[in-house]
Motif scaffolding. Structure first.
Motif, PDB file in Angstrom:
ATOM      1  N   ALA A  64      16.862 -14.761 -24.859  1.00 15.30           N
ATOM      2  CA  ALA A  64      16.733 -16.179 -25.200  1.00 15.30           C
ATOM      3  C   ALA A  64      15.284 -16.487 -25.525  1.00 15.30           C
ATOM      4  N   VAL A  65      15.080 -17.634 -26.161  1.00 16.53           N
ATOM      5  CA  VAL A  65      13.718 -18.050 -26.490  1.00 16.53           C
ATOM      6  C   VAL A  65      13.519 -19.519 -26.133  1.00 16.53           C
ATOM      7  N   ILE A  66      12.259 -19.856 -25.913  1.00 17.59           N
ATOM      8  CA  ILE A  66      11.839 -21.240 -25.762  1.00 17.59           C
ATOM      9  C   ILE A  66      10.981 -21.572 -26.974  1.00 17.59           C
ATOM     10  N   VAL A  67      11.378 -22.592 -27.715  1.00 15.59           N
ATOM     11  CA  VAL A  67      10.650 -22.991 -28.920  1.00 15.59           C
ATOM     12  C   VAL A  67       9.685 -24.115 -28.553  1.00 15.59           C
ATOM     13  N   CYS A  68       8.402 -23.795 -28.561  1.00 14.24           N
ATOM     14  CA  CYS A  68       7.360 -24.783 -28.252  1.00 14.24           C
ATOM     15  C   CYS A  68       6.410 -24.933 -29.438  1.00 14.24           C
ATOM     16  N   SER A  69       6.959 -24.893 -30.615  1.00 16.38           N
ATOM     17  CA  SER A  69       6.174 -25.037 -31.843  1.00 16.38           C
ATOM     18  C   SER A  69       5.871 -26.496 -32.118  1.00 16.38           C
ATOM     19  N   GLU A  70       5.141 -26.731 -33.191  1.00 15.07           N
ATOM     20  CA  GLU A  70       5.022 -28.086 -33.712  1.00 15.07           C
ATOM     21  C   GLU A  70       6.426 -28.588 -34.046  1.00 15.07           C
ATOM     22  N   ASN A  71       6.651 -29.890 -33.932  1.00 16.16           N
ATOM     23  CA  ASN A  71       7.992 -30.454 -34.119  1.00 16.16           C
ATOM     24  C   ASN A  71       8.637 -30.039 -35.438  1.00 16.16           C
ATOM     25  N   SER A  72       7.840 -29.971 -36.495  1.00 16.28           N
ATOM     26  CA  SER A  72       8.379 -29.690 -37.826  1.00 16.28           C
ATOM     27  C   SER A  72       8.901 -28.263 -37.963  1.00 16.28           C
ATOM     28  N   ARG A  73       8.603 -27.388 -37.002  1.00 13.09           N
ATOM     29  CA  ARG A  73       9.041 -25.994 -37.102  1.00 13.09           C
ATOM     30  C   ARG A  73      10.180 -25.669 -36.136  1.00 13.09           C
ATOM     31  N   PRO A  93      10.915 -33.621 -29.534  1.00 11.95           N
ATOM     32  CA  PRO A  93      12.232 -34.010 -30.017  1.00 11.95           C
ATOM     33  C   PRO A  93      12.928 -32.822 -30.673  1.00 11.95           C
ATOM     34  N   ILE A  94      14.234 -32.884 -30.795  1.00 13.23           N
ATOM     35  CA  ILE A  94      14.955 -31.743 -31.344  1.00 13.23           C
ATOM     36  C   ILE A  94      14.390 -31.328 -32.701  1.00 13.23           C
ATOM     37  N   ALA A  95      14.009 -32.303 -33.515  1.00 12.94           N
ATOM     38  CA  ALA A  95      13.468 -32.016 -34.852  1.00 12.94           C
ATOM     39  C   ALA A  95      12.756 -33.269 -35.356  1.00 12.94           C
ATOM     40  N   THR A  96      12.276 -33.193 -36.580  1.00  8.11           N
ATOM     41  CA  THR A  96      11.607 -34.356 -37.174  1.00  8.11           C
ATOM     42  C   THR A  96      12.539 -35.157 -38.073  1.00  8.11           C
ATOM     43  N   SER A  97      13.723 -34.645 -38.321  1.00  9.68           N
ATOM     44  CA  SER A  97      14.718 -35.368 -39.124  1.00  9.68           C
ATOM     45  C   SER A  97      16.100 -35.081 -38.562  1.00  9.68           C
ATOM     46  N   LEU A  98      17.016 -36.018 -38.782  1.00  5.41           N
ATOM     47  CA  LEU A  98      18.390 -35.817 -38.333  1.00  5.41           C
ATOM     48  C   LEU A  98      19.042 -34.644 -39.065  1.00  5.41           C
ATOM     49  N   LYS A  99      18.663 -34.457 -40.321  1.00  2.00           N
ATOM     50  CA  LYS A  99      19.199 -33.326 -41.086  1.00  2.00           C
ATOM     51  C   LYS A  99      18.825 -32.012 -40.430  1.00  2.00           C
ATOM     52  N   ASP A 100      17.565 -31.867 -40.044  1.00  6.23           N
ATOM     53  CA  ASP A 100      17.125 -30.623 -39.404  1.00  6.23           C
ATOM     54  C   ASP A 100      17.771 -30.452 -38.036  1.00  6.23           C
ATOM     55  N   GLY A 101      17.883 -31.543 -37.279  1.00  3.67           N
ATOM     56  CA  GLY A 101      18.509 -31.452 -35.965  1.00  3.67           C
ATOM     57  C   GLY A 101      19.962 -31.031 -36.066  1.00  3.67           C
ATOM     58  N   PRO A 161       0.963 -36.109 -39.349  1.00  2.00           N
ATOM     59  CA  PRO A 161       2.321 -36.527 -39.729  1.00  2.00           C
ATOM     60  C   PRO A 161       3.210 -35.389 -40.204  1.00  2.00           C
ATOM     61  N   GLU A 162       2.641 -34.414 -40.907  1.00  2.00           N
ATOM     62  CA  GLU A 162       3.448 -33.311 -41.430  1.00  2.00           C
ATOM     63  C   GLU A 162       3.971 -32.414 -40.315  1.00  2.00           C
ATOM     64  N   LEU A 163       3.163 -32.192 -39.303  1.00  2.00           N
ATOM     65  CA  LEU A 163       3.547 -31.287 -38.221  1.00  2.00           C
ATOM     66  C   LEU A 163       4.330 -31.982 -37.116  1.00  2.00           C
ATOM     67  N   ALA A 164       3.951 -33.230 -36.805  1.00  2.00           N
ATOM     68  CA  ALA A 164       4.589 -33.954 -35.705  1.00  2.00           C
ATOM     69  C   ALA A 164       5.820 -34.720 -36.148  1.00  2.00           C
ATOM     70  N   GLY A 165       5.804 -35.211 -37.397  1.00  2.00           N
ATOM     71  CA  GLY A 165       6.932 -35.979 -37.897  1.00  2.00           C
ATOM     72  C   GLY A 165       6.921 -37.435 -37.486  1.00  2.00           C
ATOM     73  N   GLY A 166       5.991 -37.806 -36.648  1.00  2.00           N
ATOM     74  CA  GLY A 166       5.875 -39.171 -36.142  1.00  2.00           C
ATOM     75  C   GLY A 166       4.898 -39.172 -34.992  1.00  2.00           C
ATOM     76  N   GLY A 167       4.444 -40.351 -34.614  1.00  2.00           N
ATOM     77  CA  GLY A 167       3.458 -40.466 -33.556  1.00  2.00           C
ATOM     78  C   GLY A 167       4.073 -40.825 -32.218  1.00  2.00           C
ATOM     79  N   ALA A 168       3.516 -41.855 -31.580  1.00  2.00           N
ATOM     80  CA  ALA A 168       3.931 -42.225 -30.232  1.00  2.00           C
ATOM     81  C   ALA A 168       5.412 -42.574 -30.153  1.00  2.00           C
ATOM     82  N   VAL A 169       5.923 -43.248 -31.166  1.00  2.00           N
ATOM     83  CA  VAL A 169       7.325 -43.679 -31.121  1.00  2.00           C
ATOM     84  C   VAL A 169       8.269 -42.481 -31.097  1.00  2.00           C
ATOM     85  N   LEU A 170       7.989 -41.470 -31.880  1.00  2.00           N
ATOM     86  CA  LEU A 170       8.815 -40.266 -31.845  1.00  2.00           C
ATOM     87  C   LEU A 170       8.567 -39.476 -30.561  1.00  2.00           C
ATOM     88  N   ASP A 171       7.320 -39.383 -30.163  1.00  2.00           N
ATOM     89  CA  ASP A 171       6.935 -38.581 -29.001  1.00  2.00           C
ATOM     90  C   ASP A 171       7.543 -39.111 -27.710  1.00  2.00           C
TER      91      ASP A 171
END
Length: 333
Positions: A64-73, A93-101, A161-171
């Protein structure tokens, strides 16, 4: 024995998760991969594990793996792990977009592997006690809830923004939203949000106030802002005030602490003396694999929390309430 590796350690929680794994008799931290070689090698040295220069090399040696990357990855690494038949714990968050999630959930289902999302506050004693009290009807019919998940501005890739997908509200929206869905077994219907940016040098949202409606007409507000100063003695808070027809309950998830006055560092630091939520999260993930159970925090849980955060951004953009269900429906979820 479950062998677990990290796919990226960009998120600071990776080190807490690594410490937890080292304490578990039925789990082994097998190593890590990070696309930033210097960060990866430095992290591997601190953790005392092997650094893998290619993710496939790591995936061939773990369960198994633990994914602790930037949100966008998150999607990229989750799909890669699933293609190797490896179970995944993804940082929130699971992802930066619902499509990716949604794609992450599909990839794991198709590969027959388990996907869990890292919401450690579910393992916090005050949070669990509040869940029990609400289930017992301690406040009668719930009318309204006020939540906060304020914190310090984390800097680094969190404000890209590219790596996080959003700031405090997403975080910080997703933690409280996940708790309330877990407590009540109800979904969020709509979101109205005011979102802004006040911190100098930060080009992403650092403050917000969300007004939300849950099934059953429950009114919820949340402050997810990065409003704590750098000198604040801890990273932030998670609080809830639940108002019902028969009373009021207040939860402060991290009030079990003492203050350390550190003369050498010239600062005051808050130290907790309660349970280690991260340890319990990782223990739950390991137990899920060993016992072949379904995840206690599913990919859908992660997606539902993300949908509320995305609705908040859309609301702030359009200056009107946004239907959460309508966003989910776009992806047939």
């Amino acid at each position: 024995m479950v062998k677990i590796g990290f796919l990226s350690i960009a998120h600071m929680h990776a080190f807490s998760y690594a410490n937890a794994l080292k304490k578990m008799p039925h789990a082994k931290l097998a190593g890590l991969y990070d696309p930033n070689e210097q960060r990866g090698r430095d992290g591997a040295s601190k953790m005392g594990v092997k650094y893998f220069s290619e993710p496939a090399e790591l995936l061939e040696q773990v369960d198994a793996v633990i994914v602790c990357s930037e949100n966008s990855r998150h999607r990229e690494f989750t799909e890669l792990a699933a293609s190797f038949g490896r179970h995944v714990l993804s940082e929130k968050p699971i992802a930066t977009s619902l499509k990716d999630g949604a794609a992450m959930i599909d990839a794991c289902q198709e590969a027959g592997v388990k996907l869990q999302i890292a919401f450690p506050v579910r393992f916090n004693t005050p949070a669990r006690r509040l869940k029990e009290l609400l289930a017992d009807g301690a406040v009668g019919e719930i009318l309204a809830i006020r939540g906060t998940n304020q914190g310090k501005m984390p800097g680094g890739w969190f404000i890209d923004p590219e790596l996080a997908g959003g700031g405090a509200v997403l975080d910080h929206t997703v933690h409280v939203v996940d708790l309330l869905r877990w407590f009540l077994g109800r979904e969020f219907i709509s979101v109205y949000a005011e979102i802004d940016n006040f911190l100098p040098g930060v080009e992403i949202d650092d403050s917000g106030l969300l007004s939300m409606e849950m099934e059953g007409g429950i009114f919820v507000t949340q402050d997810p802002s990065w409003s704590k100063p750098e000198i604040y003695p801890t990273w932030g808070n998670v609080t809830l005030k639940v108002v019902g027809t028969a009373g009021v309950l207040y939860m402060d998830a991290f009030s079990q602490n003492f203050l350390l006055y550190d003369n050498k560092a010239a600062q005051i630091v808050q130290r907790s003396f309660t349970e280690d939520m991260d340890y319990l999260l990782i223990e739950d993930f390991v137990d899920m694999i060993l016992a072949d159970k379904e995840p206690s925090i599913t990919g859908y849980d992660g997606l539902a929390a993300l949908a509320v955060a995305k609705a908040a951004y859309e609301s702030a953009r359009l200056q009107r309430p946004i239907s959460v269900a309508a966003l989910m429906k776009e992806f047939s979820i």
